[in-house]
Structures are given as C-alpha cells and as structure tokens.
Design a protein around this motif. Structure first.
Motif, PDB file in Angstrom:
ATOM      1  N   THR A  33       0.834  -1.209   0.000  1.00 38.47           N
ATOM      2  CA  THR A  33       0.000   0.000   0.000  1.00 38.47           C
ATOM      3  C   THR A  33       0.867   1.258   0.000  1.00 38.47           C
ATOM      4  OG1 THR A  33      -1.805  -1.122   1.153  1.00 38.47           O
ATOM      5  CG2 THR A  33      -1.751   1.291   1.273  1.00 38.47           C
ATOM      6  N   ASN A  34       1.920   1.266   0.806  1.00 38.07           N
ATOM      7  CA  ASN A  34       2.776   2.448   0.923  1.00 38.07           C
ATOM      8  C   ASN A  34       3.623   2.680  -0.325  1.00 38.07           C
ATOM      9  OD1 ASN A  34       1.814   3.074   3.447  1.00 38.07           O
ATOM     10  ND2 ASN A  34       3.489   2.105   4.553  1.00 38.07           N
ATOM     11  N   ILE A  35       3.945   1.627  -1.052  1.00 37.78           N
ATOM     12  CA  ILE A  35       4.652   1.802  -2.324  1.00 37.78           C
ATOM     13  C   ILE A  35       3.715   2.448  -3.345  1.00 37.78           C
ATOM     14  CG2 ILE A  35       5.669   0.584  -4.298  1.00 37.78           C
ATOM     15  CD1 ILE A  35       6.859  -1.404  -2.326  1.00 37.78           C
ATOM     16  N   LEU A  36       2.479   1.980  -3.397  1.00 39.56           N
ATOM     17  CA  LEU A  36       1.521   2.531  -4.355  1.00 39.56           C
ATOM     18  C   LEU A  36       1.169   3.981  -4.034  1.00 39.56           C
ATOM     19  CD1 LEU A  36      -0.869  -0.533  -4.809  1.00 39.56           C
ATOM     20  CD2 LEU A  36       0.860   0.307  -6.408  1.00 39.56           C
ATOM     21  N   SER A  37       1.217   4.351  -2.744  1.00 34.85           N
ATOM     22  CA  SER A  37       0.939   5.738  -2.361  1.00 34.85           C
ATOM     23  C   SER A  37       2.190   6.600  -2.401  1.00 34.85           C
ATOM     24  CB  SER A  37       0.337   5.777  -0.952  1.00 34.85           C
ATOM     25  OG  SER A  37       1.268   5.339   0.024  1.00 34.85           O
ATOM     26  N   GLU A  38       3.317   6.012  -2.835  1.00 33.54           N
ATOM     27  CA  GLU A  38       4.599   6.697  -2.991  1.00 33.54           C
ATOM     28  C   GLU A  38       5.208   7.131  -1.655  1.00 33.54           C
ATOM     29  OE1 GLU A  38       5.102   9.196  -6.577  1.00 33.54           O
ATOM     30  OE2 GLU A  38       2.934   9.015  -6.809  1.00 33.54           O
ATOM     31  N   ASP A  39       4.825   6.454  -0.575  1.00 34.42           N
ATOM     32  CA  ASP A  39       5.471   6.688   0.711  1.00 34.42           C
ATOM     33  C   ASP A  39       6.718   5.820   0.867  1.00 34.42           C
ATOM     34  OD1 ASP A  39       3.643   8.624   1.739  1.00 34.42           O
ATOM     35  OD2 ASP A  39       2.202   7.018   2.084  1.00 34.42           O
ATOM     36  N   LEU A  40       6.842   4.789   0.018  1.00 33.31           N
ATOM     37  CA  LEU A  40       8.044   3.958  -0.056  1.00 33.31           C
ATOM     38  C   LEU A  40       8.460   3.851  -1.519  1.00 33.31           C
ATOM     39  CD1 LEU A  40       7.125   0.962   2.306  1.00 33.31           C
ATOM     40  CD2 LEU A  40       8.749   2.804   2.811  1.00 33.31           C
ATOM     41  N   ASP A  41       9.748   3.623  -1.744  1.00 34.38           N
ATOM     42  CA  ASP A  41      10.251   3.444  -3.115  1.00 34.38           C
ATOM     43  C   ASP A  41      10.209   1.980  -3.530  1.00 34.38           C
ATOM     44  OD1 ASP A  41      11.052   6.230  -3.533  1.00 34.38           O
ATOM     45  OD2 ASP A  41      12.533   5.815  -1.964  1.00 34.38           O
ATOM     46  N   VAL A  42      10.652   1.103  -2.652  1.00 40.64           N
ATOM     47  CA  VAL A  42      10.691  -0.338  -2.913  1.00 40.64           C
ATOM     48  C   VAL A  42      10.347  -1.052  -1.615  1.00 40.64           C
ATOM     49  CG1 VAL A  42      12.435  -0.169  -4.748  1.00 40.64           C
ATOM     50  CG2 VAL A  42      13.156  -0.479  -2.372  1.00 40.64           C
ATOM     51  N   GLY A  43      10.165  -2.361  -1.690  1.00 48.32           N
ATOM     52  CA  GLY A  43       9.886  -3.108  -0.480  1.00 48.32           C
ATOM     53  C   GLY A  43      10.022  -4.596  -0.705  1.00 48.32           C
ATOM     54  N   ILE A  44       9.985  -5.327   0.378  1.00 47.85           N
ATOM     55  CA  ILE A  44      10.005  -6.789   0.328  1.00 47.85           C
ATOM     56  C   ILE A  44       8.608  -7.286   0.678  1.00 47.85           C
ATOM     57  CG2 ILE A  44      10.949  -8.885   1.376  1.00 47.85           C
ATOM     58  CD1 ILE A  44      13.554  -7.376   1.824  1.00 47.85           C
ATOM     59  N   THR A  45       8.080  -8.170  -0.150  1.00 45.79           N
ATOM     60  CA  THR A  45       6.745  -8.706   0.078  1.00 45.79           C
ATOM     61  C   THR A  45       6.750 -10.204  -0.161  1.00 45.79           C
ATOM     62  OG1 THR A  45       4.398  -8.331  -0.380  1.00 45.79           O
ATOM     63  CG2 THR A  45       5.882  -8.440  -2.282  1.00 45.79           C
ATOM     64  N   VAL A  46       5.597 -10.808   0.083  1.00 45.80           N
ATOM     65  CA  VAL A  46       5.431 -12.248  -0.081  1.00 45.80           C
ATOM     66  C   VAL A  46       4.765 -12.521  -1.424  1.00 45.80           C
ATOM     67  CG1 VAL A  46       4.424 -14.337   0.921  1.00 45.80           C
ATOM     68  CG2 VAL A  46       5.174 -12.467   2.420  1.00 45.80           C
ATOM     69  N   LEU A  47       5.312 -13.474  -2.166  1.00 48.25           N
ATOM     70  CA  LEU A  47       4.692 -13.879  -3.428  1.00 48.25           C
ATOM     71  C   LEU A  47       3.516 -14.813  -3.160  1.00 48.25           C
ATOM     72  CD1 LEU A  47       7.861 -14.510  -5.623  1.00 48.25           C
ATOM     73  CD2 LEU A  47       6.329 -12.525  -5.657  1.00 48.25           C
ATOM     74  N   PRO A  48       2.472 -14.758  -4.004  1.00 43.56           N
ATOM     75  CA  PRO A  48       2.348 -13.913  -5.198  1.00 43.56           C
ATOM     76  C   PRO A  48       1.976 -12.478  -4.837  1.00 43.56           C
ATOM     77  CG  PRO A  48       0.367 -15.220  -4.906  1.00 43.56           C
ATOM     78  CD  PRO A  48       1.320 -15.670  -3.838  1.00 43.56           C
ATOM     79  N   THR A  49       2.402 -11.535  -5.692  1.00 43.37           N
ATOM     80  CA  THR A  49       2.065 -10.132  -5.513  1.00 43.37           C
ATOM     81  C   THR A  49       1.174  -9.678  -6.664  1.00 43.37           C
ATOM     82  OG1 THR A  49       2.990  -7.940  -5.065  1.00 43.37           O
ATOM     83  CG2 THR A  49       4.093  -9.261  -6.767  1.00 43.37           C
ATOM     84  N   GLN A  50       0.806  -8.419  -6.678  1.00 44.86           N
ATOM     85  CA  GLN A  50      -0.065  -7.881  -7.721  1.00 44.86           C
ATOM     86  C   GLN A  50       0.782  -7.552  -8.955  1.00 44.86           C
ATOM     87  OE1 GLN A  50      -2.910  -4.821  -6.058  1.00 44.86           O
ATOM     88  NE2 GLN A  50      -1.696  -5.121  -4.215  1.00 44.86           N
ATOM     89  N   GLU A  51       0.891  -8.488  -9.864  1.00 43.93           N
ATOM     90  CA  GLU A  51       1.805  -8.332 -10.998  1.00 43.93           C
ATOM     91  C   GLU A  51       1.376  -7.229 -11.961  1.00 43.93           C
ATOM     92  OE1 GLU A  51       3.127 -11.861 -12.924  1.00 43.93           O
ATOM     93  OE2 GLU A  51       3.156 -13.046 -11.072  1.00 43.93           O
ATOM     94  N   ASP A  52       0.115  -6.829 -11.916  1.00 38.65           N
ATOM     95  CA  ASP A  52      -0.329  -5.726 -12.766  1.00 38.65           C
ATOM     96  C   ASP A  52       0.105  -4.368 -12.211  1.00 38.65           C
ATOM     97  OD1 ASP A  52      -2.060  -6.175 -10.598  1.00 38.65           O
ATOM     98  OD2 ASP A  52      -3.668  -5.044 -11.569  1.00 38.65           O
ATOM     99  N   ARG A  53       0.536  -4.336 -10.932  1.00 32.82           N
ATOM    100  CA  ARG A  53       0.894  -3.070 -10.289  1.00 32.82           C
ATOM    101  C   ARG A  53       2.360  -2.995  -9.891  1.00 32.82           C
ATOM    102  NH1 ARG A  53      -4.056  -1.293  -6.434  1.00 32.82           N
ATOM    103  NH2 ARG A  53      -3.436   0.728  -7.266  1.00 32.82           N
TER     104      ARG A  53
END
Length: 299
Positions: free
Chosen positions: A134-154
């Motif tokens: 959420t914070n990457i999409l709102s531009e509060d973070l540049d990159v991050g580590i997440t768990v797969l699967p992720t939202q590949e369209d975003r």
C-alpha cells in the motif's frame, strides 16, 4: 508561505494534534503552532477547529489539504529528479521490510551498496507486507520486500528467497518430538499468529482451511520474538518461516509441517507506473546482481 508551512499543515492534519505532529517532525509545539497560524493568516481562513482533545479540519482546511498534498508530492519529485541530475553523489531510498525475515543477507547487500555509493542514504520502514505494498503505491516507499504472489499488474519484482514454514511448539507439547507434522493434526491447537497486516496470517489461515479446519487464534502480534516468548510460556503454537524460527532464543521445538508444505517466497517489488529515482534503479540493479552471483555460488 513556503513549502514547510504546507508540510507542517499536512502533519498536523494527519495526527490531529499539534503536539504529536511536532514530536514527529522533531520541532517544538510552539513552533508548529506559529507556522500554522502564519499559514492561516496568509490564506485568510481557519484551517483547524481546535478542541481540548484534538484538532479537526474545517471545510477550508479539507480543501487546502488536498492541494497541499499535491504540492508536497510535486516538490518531492522535483528533489528526486535533481538528485538524478547529480548522478549518485546524492540520493535517498525508502525501503519497506517485513519483520518476518532473516535480515542478514539483506543487510550485507545494503552494506556493499553503501561502500560503492556512500552518499546515498536509506530509510528502512518495518511493516507487514500488505502495508508495504500500500505504501509503495501511495509513494510513501520506493521499494519493499513482500510475499509472493504479488499484484503483478501493479508491481515489478525479482525473487529474493524461499523457504518453508515450520510449526513452533513448547518443549512439553505432545508433538514436540516429531520430525514432521501433518497440518490437520493441529486442528485443536491454540494458534498465536502475526496480525492481519501480515500476509503470513492469511497464508496460515488459508492452509488450515485447506486441511479441513479453522485455526483457533488466541493471540496476534507484530513481533516474532514476542510470539516466541508466548510459545515458550505454553500459551499456544505458531508457524514461522524456518529462518525466523531459528532466531528464537527461547526453548522451543521446531517441526516441519506437511500436507500441505507451506512455502514462504519473498520478492523485492517496486511500482510499475510511478517514477523511480536513479539511485533506486541503481540499487535494484546492484541487488539483483548480488542475488544472482550468490545463487550461482551455491550451485
């Protein structure tokens, strides 16, 4: 009026408190109050309705807040692009990290990059994978580590690591001496999970449902070491990635879970459609190269 007036206004609106905003900005409460008062005088409107318990935006305040956020974001983008023009002599990268990971490999990568680019700074923000996305999409973070699967369209991403989850038990538990446990055997257990900001919560619940039961969750936390202490004190059991379970200092038992085996795949993600600073692009390239070399060394 300058950009600081708007930035301070945004923070007061976010915290609904002059005191909390001042603490977050590391300035005094009278200073931020004076800045907001100056802004109100410049604009000719009251921005907040002040009460004893909190401050609330007026109608004019809500209108101005939307514009202030747009101006602040444009200012940040301008600063980022100016950093790019200076090459890698300057730069700042905001990275979201989940607490459910062994950070040793990641810290070594950061250290190697810092050796090459000592003037680039990092802000590491620890949070659950859902909040990081959420914070990457709102531009509060540049990159991050997440768990797969992720939202590949975003998000674009590359693979970081994979491992299985383990059942973590008190030493006195009836299953503590087993080499492996079928997930269905845990149907009557008390579970201690990470809270719902973490994908691990969803993953464990869905895996239990596949095994034919709904887990009985007696507690949730955001700290893996606190979960370890609760397990050692016989409150219940949990399931953690193997590398994280190995970090627990308490006397607990770790057992491999099967039927199903639950995979824990991590990836580094960044937004598809947002501006990516040159420093961030260089760090992503460096990190991917380091991970590729590391994987080849293990072959």
């Amino acid at each position: 009026m300058d950009i600081r007036h708007l930035q301070y206004f945004i923070e007061v609106a976010r915290f609904q408190s002059f005191t909390k905003a001042a603490e977050h900005l590391f300035i005094s409460q009278p200073t931020i109050s004076k800045m907001i008062k100056n802004l109100e005088e410049d604009l000719g409107v009251e921005l907040f309705e002040r009460t004893k318990r909190k401050v609330v935006l007026t109608d004019a305040g809500r209108l101005i807040l939307a514009q202030a956020k747009t101006i602040d974001k444009a200012f940040q983008n301008l600063q980022t692009q100016l950093d790019d023009l200076l090459g890698l002599q300057k730069g700042h990268i905001r990275i979201g990290l989940p607490p459910i990971m062994d950070a040793d490999q990641f810290i070594k990568i950061l250290g190697g990059f810092h050796d090459q680019y000592p003037h680039i700074t990092f802000q590491l923000v620890e949070d659950g994978a859902k909040k990081i996305e959420t914070n990457i999409l709102s531009e509060d973070l540049d990159v991050g580590i997440t768990v797969l699967p992720t939202q590949e369209d975003r998000f674009d991403y590359f693979f970081l690591s994979n491992e299985d989850l383990e059942v973590v038990l008190p030493p006195s538990h009836r299953l503590a001496d087993r080499k492996q446990i079928r997930l269905e055997e845990l149907a009557d257990e008390n579970f201690i999970l990470f809270n719902k900001d973490f994908v691990l919560n969803d993953k464990i619940r869905s895996s239990c449902h596949e095994a034919g039961f709904t887990p009985k969750v007696i507690s949730e936390s955001s700290q893996w070491d606190f979960i370890g202490k609760m397990i050692a004190a016989n409150f219940g059991i949990s399931m953690l990635p193997k590398s994280v379970a190995s970090l627990l200092k308490e006397e607990v038992k770790r057992v491999h879970v099967i039927n199903p085996t639950i995979a824990w795949d991590l990836a580094i993600i960044w937004p598809k459609e947002h501006y990516i600073s040159y420093a961030t692009k260089e760090w992503l390239t460096y990190t991917q190269n380091r991970l590729t070399v590391g994987a080849e060394d293990q072959l």
